[in-house]
Scaffold this active site. Structure first.
Site, PDB file in Angstrom:
ATOM      1  NE  ARG A  50     -12.782  10.587  -5.376  1.00 22.94           N
ATOM      2  CZ  ARG A  50     -12.456  11.797  -4.939  1.00 22.94           C
ATOM      3  NH1 ARG A  50     -11.224  12.070  -4.566  1.00 22.94           N
ATOM      4  NH2 ARG A  50     -13.351  12.753  -4.866  1.00 22.94           N
ATOM      5  CE  LYS A 149     -15.754  12.304  -1.940  1.00 21.91           C
ATOM      6  NZ  LYS A 149     -15.374  12.907  -0.687  1.00 21.91           N
ATOM      7  CD  GLU A 182      -7.544  11.645   3.843  1.00 21.13           C
ATOM      8  OE1 GLU A 182      -7.684  12.166   2.723  1.00 21.13           O
ATOM      9  OE2 GLU A 182      -7.894  10.481   4.091  1.00 21.13           O
TER      10      GLU A 182
END
Ligand code: PLP
Length: 286
Positions: A50, A149, A182
């Site tokens: 990621r 992220k 989320e």
């Protein structure tokens, strides 16, 4: 404490970055939060996948290989004598002249900080936490890819401020179409009539490492689970709810905006997912 700073381990008081660093100036960078259990970093490769995807998506070239970073993570644990810990790996675009252009940033800043962490108090998993649906919407994928992220966490911080004002530990953000997206640092799951449901990635959420583990565990253990969009009404009428993250693991949510979820206690499937996840940690850490 010793922290990793672009190639070496330095004492905490020497671990400093420039005020011209773009991570500081613009939140221009990416990061990962990882967890070590008994000295083993949980799903380390998934976090690094990621990290590299996040970096690629923002045209940031990480100056180290994956293997080098894995070694650096373990060396940081070792230097601090830590076995159960939280690790934060950050990569910024480094120092540049003020201005937004990304050219002329030759040397990204890479840092790893580690801190002893053995998880949230066990009592919380018995009572569950409160969450609140907030007004702050999740930044849409058309504005910023949610799979990145990014160091810029203001969207999530603003949502968390709202949640705290509503006496809730975690915020539940909706996307621009009003679907449940989320939490500020977590992915969300509900359970209705024995079926687990979690928003599809296309709703505009981070592809949580814990979320993926939970989905695989449900599948392996014949617990029905679907990924699909749903509105907040389904949250309020759910039998159970839980959130997942590297730090939360599988955390029951027992109230949403002051409305009890089901009977207000962690539900049977939530507890089962929690147990399966803990077992998975024990096996990985063994
Ligand atoms: N969603 C957001 C917005 C997050 O920031 C995080 C973790 O920080 C998660 C979900 C959970 O991801 P993971 O399970 O990889 O920790």
């Amino acid at each position: 404490m010793f922290f990793f700073m672009s190639g070496s381990l330095v004492p905490q008081d020497q671990a400093k970055v420039s005020v011209l660093d773009r991570g500081f100036l613009y939140g221009d960078g990416v990061f990962e939060t990882l967890r070590a259990y008994s000295g083993a970093i949980f799903h380390c490769n998934d976090h690094l996948d990621r990290l590299f995807h996040s970096a690629e998506a923002i045209y940031l070239q990480i100056p180290f290989t994956r293997d080098y970073l894995i070694e650096a993570l373990y060396k940081t644990l070792e230097a601090n004598g830590l076995k159960d810990a939280y690790l934060r790996l950050s990569v910024t675009r480094g120092v540049s002249e003020p201005g937004l252009d990304i050219e002329g940033c030759p040397s990204p800043t890479v840092t790893i900080i580690a801190k002893g962490f053995s998880g949230y108090p066990e009592g919380l998993y018995k009572t569950g936490i409160g969450a609140a649906v907030v007004n702050t919407r999740r930044i849409p994928a058309s504005a910023l890819n949610p799979a990145v992220k990014s160091l810029n966490f203001l969207n999530n911080i603003m949502a968390r401020v709202e949640a705290k004002r509503l006496n809730a530990a975690e915020a539940i953000m909706l996307n621009m179409e009003g679907y449940v997206a989320e939490g500020t640092v977590s992915n969300i799951f509900i359970v209705k009539d024995g079926v687990v449901k979690t928003p599809l990635l296309s709703v505009g959420i981070l592809n949580g490492v814990t979320r993926s583990v939970v989905i695989k565990l449900a599948c392996k253990n014949n617990i029905p689970l679907t990924e699909q969009p749903f509105y907040p009404e389904e949250l309020y009428s759910a039998d159970e709810c839980f959130v997942t993250s590297t730090l939360y693991e599988v955390m029951p949510v027992t109230s949403i905006t002051d409305t009890p979820v089901g009977n207000g206690q962690p539900g049977v499937i939530t507890r089962k997912m929690f147990e399966l996840f803990r077992e998975c940690i024990r096996n990985k850490a063994a």
